[in-house]
Design a protein around this motif. Structure first.
Motif, mmCIF file in Angstrom:
data_model
loop_
_atom_site.group_PDB
_atom_site.id
_atom_site.type_symbol
_atom_site.label_atom_id
_atom_site.label_comp_id
_atom_site.label_asym_id
_atom_site.label_seq_id
_atom_site.Cartn_x
_atom_site.Cartn_y
_atom_site.Cartn_z
ATOM 1 N N LEU A 20 0.798 -1.219 0.000
ATOM 2 C CA LEU A 20 0.000 0.000 0.000
ATOM 3 C C LEU A 20 0.830 1.270 0.000
ATOM 4 C CD1 LEU A 20 -2.414 -0.982 2.910
ATOM 5 C CD2 LEU A 20 -2.790 -1.372 0.466
ATOM 6 N N LEU A 21 0.270 2.287 -0.624
ATOM 7 C CA LEU A 21 0.703 3.654 -0.407
ATOM 8 C C LEU A 21 -0.371 4.274 0.482
ATOM 9 C CD1 LEU A 21 2.509 6.107 -1.231
ATOM 10 C CD2 LEU A 21 1.003 6.375 -3.217
ATOM 11 N N VAL A 22 0.044 4.782 1.634
ATOM 12 C CA VAL A 22 -0.931 5.473 2.474
ATOM 13 C C VAL A 22 -0.542 6.943 2.515
ATOM 14 C CG1 VAL A 22 -1.312 3.395 3.855
ATOM 15 C CG2 VAL A 22 0.266 5.139 4.681
ATOM 16 N N SER A 23 -1.541 7.826 2.501
ATOM 17 C CA SER A 23 -1.229 9.251 2.411
ATOM 18 C C SER A 23 -2.257 10.085 3.165
ATOM 19 C CB SER A 23 -1.175 9.690 0.939
ATOM 20 O OG SER A 23 -0.824 11.065 0.869
ATOM 21 N N LYS A 24 -1.754 11.088 3.845
ATOM 22 C CA LYS A 24 -2.647 12.014 4.546
ATOM 23 C C LYS A 24 -3.089 13.156 3.632
ATOM 24 C CE LYS A 24 0.317 12.443 8.046
ATOM 25 N NZ LYS A 24 0.944 12.748 9.347
ATOM 26 N N ALA A 26 3.142 10.723 3.801
ATOM 27 C CA ALA A 26 2.751 9.496 3.106
ATOM 28 C C ALA A 26 3.801 8.425 3.321
ATOM 29 C CB ALA A 26 2.565 9.756 1.615
ATOM 30 N N ALA A 27 3.387 7.180 3.098
ATOM 31 C CA ALA A 27 4.298 6.064 3.346
ATOM 32 C C ALA A 27 3.935 4.873 2.468
ATOM 33 C CB ALA A 27 4.235 5.650 4.817
ATOM 34 N N VAL A 58 -5.890 5.028 1.836
ATOM 35 C CA VAL A 58 -5.104 3.851 1.482
ATOM 36 C C VAL A 58 -5.196 3.635 -0.028
ATOM 37 C CG1 VAL A 58 -4.952 1.351 1.731
ATOM 38 C CG2 VAL A 58 -5.410 2.779 3.737
ATOM 39 N N TYR A 59 -4.050 3.565 -0.695
ATOM 40 C CA TYR A 59 -4.009 3.303 -2.132
ATOM 41 C C TYR A 59 -3.328 1.960 -2.343
ATOM 42 C CZ TYR A 59 -5.032 8.247 -2.150
ATOM 43 O OH TYR A 59 -5.606 9.467 -1.917
#
Lengths: 301, 301
Positions: free
Chosen positions: A101-105, A159-160, A182-183
């Motif tokens: 996943l790429l997670v981003s605020k 992001a992470a 969540v991407y």
């Protein structure tokens, strides 16, 4: 007291010891199907199974400390000349994978120039994220690596990239409380290219294959049989695994049957080649048209 | 791209992860019965199995890095206050054990004052050999430790103590060519005391038991079930194990059925207490009447 003589004349029990193939095993939920089947069939006895992290197993296969094992696709592509891929089995996804996943605020388009935290535990996923952000979204964050603890990562960056059980946890359990989107990287890849994404293949060292072709084919067959047995017993194994996981049996079953793709057929190979084509070059350490060798399962010896 | 939402409301897949008990496993032939059964029944999934040498597993159990595992009897006795023994299962012998040996190029009565090579891999066997040589044979060799390679050991000393697979090899394969007599330490003990000898017990940390009594009982039940399944399938497992061993299936079956004693009942406990009585004291690190605590398998909680 008596000296043991043992059966020493005609049938003296004497043998030449043969080394079992040294095979890597990852203690992630995505490798459970293989482990379950190998255990249940008794095939574990035929393997010198080494449990470790994905990176250390990849390195061990490349350095020759292991003979056969899972290897992340970036590492495989860099060392494709030394390795042969076991066909019909891999760890990939043909749509959302839930665990990469790429997670981003913030919206992805706002990630240009900002720090992006990457777990140190996945070179392939990080490269996939970078490829998608650069070529599809059109942003170039500042990537930095850090341990796979999401709250810490998001304290230092908007992001992470996270993978594995930590990513499953993030997508299922933490997104609400930590306030990020969540991407799914496999889903992004699928929409972009129309192809499945392969995260890791199972490979054997070509030097080992040259001397032990029958053993490699046998381990390959054991892997395939293990996956089949896992599918036959999926309710039991999800029930048992859920006891020790943060996820219930229904979630695990969905992850195994709908998210993960354990096959490596023509479409998956096309996805693998497409990834190599898009990221290959001098920096990557392999050419875009890197030759992918598959184990010949027909030919004897 | 879509954010994964997952099943997050009523049935949200959210769980508290529970740690699996950390259990030691030795990759010796004498621990294969347990491993086979744990694999075949699928119980491996319920354990965080750590494979290592006997000494390192003993140390890990004592230091709290493991919760449950095999421990050599000398180490167990030294730390009996911190541990509880799992009943009905152990690694011992009620007669010749084949894999715990004193080998000597001269008669035992001539070993007084001469060097005696001891493998670094077994404190219990070395103490047993010393006890038998001192109190039964009446000789006091000069003990020194060295790696478990018999030809090297016998180049530096007229006699040696060896255990495990190396001892099986010595008794079955090497005695003729290397020119030594083989004395079975378990058989010597049996003739001297009339009792079985216990080399290793399976123990749990009392602190772990205090918090996870049900888990300890469950692991204990899994161990017993595994041994039963192993016995049911002994021909298959010996056939499979022989492929990778220096010994043929018939020899392995003899070792498992006639030499090793996997039980821990009244007679075995009497043997264990008798050994403690004879070697206990200030030097040993435990009193001769050291208290041996057995897991109460009846009581709930």
């Amino acid at each position: 007291m008596t000296a043991i003589t043992g059966p020493r004349s005609a049938h003296d029990g004497r043998r030449t010891a043969v080394s079992r193939p040294r095979v890597g095993h990852i203690d992630f939920l995505n490798c459970l199907p293989l482990f379950w089947g190998l255990a249940r069939t008794g095939s574990l006895l035929d393997l010198d199974l080494c449990r470790d992290t994905p990176e250390r197993l990849s390195d061990a296969l490349v350095s020759g400390e292991l003979d056969i094992g899972p290897i992340s696709v970036m590492e495989y592509l860099r060392h494709a000349d030394d390795l042969v891929v076991l066909p019909d089995i891999a760890v990939g996804a043909d749509g959302p994978v839930m665990s990469c996943l790429l997670v981003s605020k913030v919206p992805l388009a706002e990630l240009d120039g900002v720090p992006l935290a990457c777990t140190t535990t996945s070179r392939t996923s990080v490269r996939l994220a970078e490829l998608l952000l650069t070529d599809e979204i059109g942003v170039r964050p500042q990537y930095f690596t850090c341990p796979p603890d999401l709250p810490t990562m998001l304290a230092d960056a908007p992001a992470a990239v996270v993978i594995g059980d930590a990513a499953l946890r993030a997508s299922l359990l933490e997104a609400d409380t930590l306030g990020f989107e969540v991407y799914d990287l496999a889903e992004m890849w699928r929409k972009w290219t129309g192809l499945p994404f392969v995260f890791a293949v199972f490979a054997a060292r070509r030097t080992f294959l040259a001397e032990h072709a029958d053993l490699v084919r046998e381990v390959h067959s054991a892997f395939l049989a293990s996956r089949e047995l896992f599918l036959d017993e999926i309710d039991e194994v999800c029930h048992k695994a859920a006891r020790w996981a943060e996820f219930d049996a229904a979630t695990l079953k969905r992850y195994y049957l709908s998210a993960l793709d354990f096959s490596l057929g023509e479409r998956q190979l096309a996805g693998l080649r497409e990834f190599a084509r898009r990221v290959g070059g001098v920096d990557a350490g392999f050419p875009p048209d890197v030759r992918i060798r598959l184990l010949d399962t027909e030919q004897a010896g």
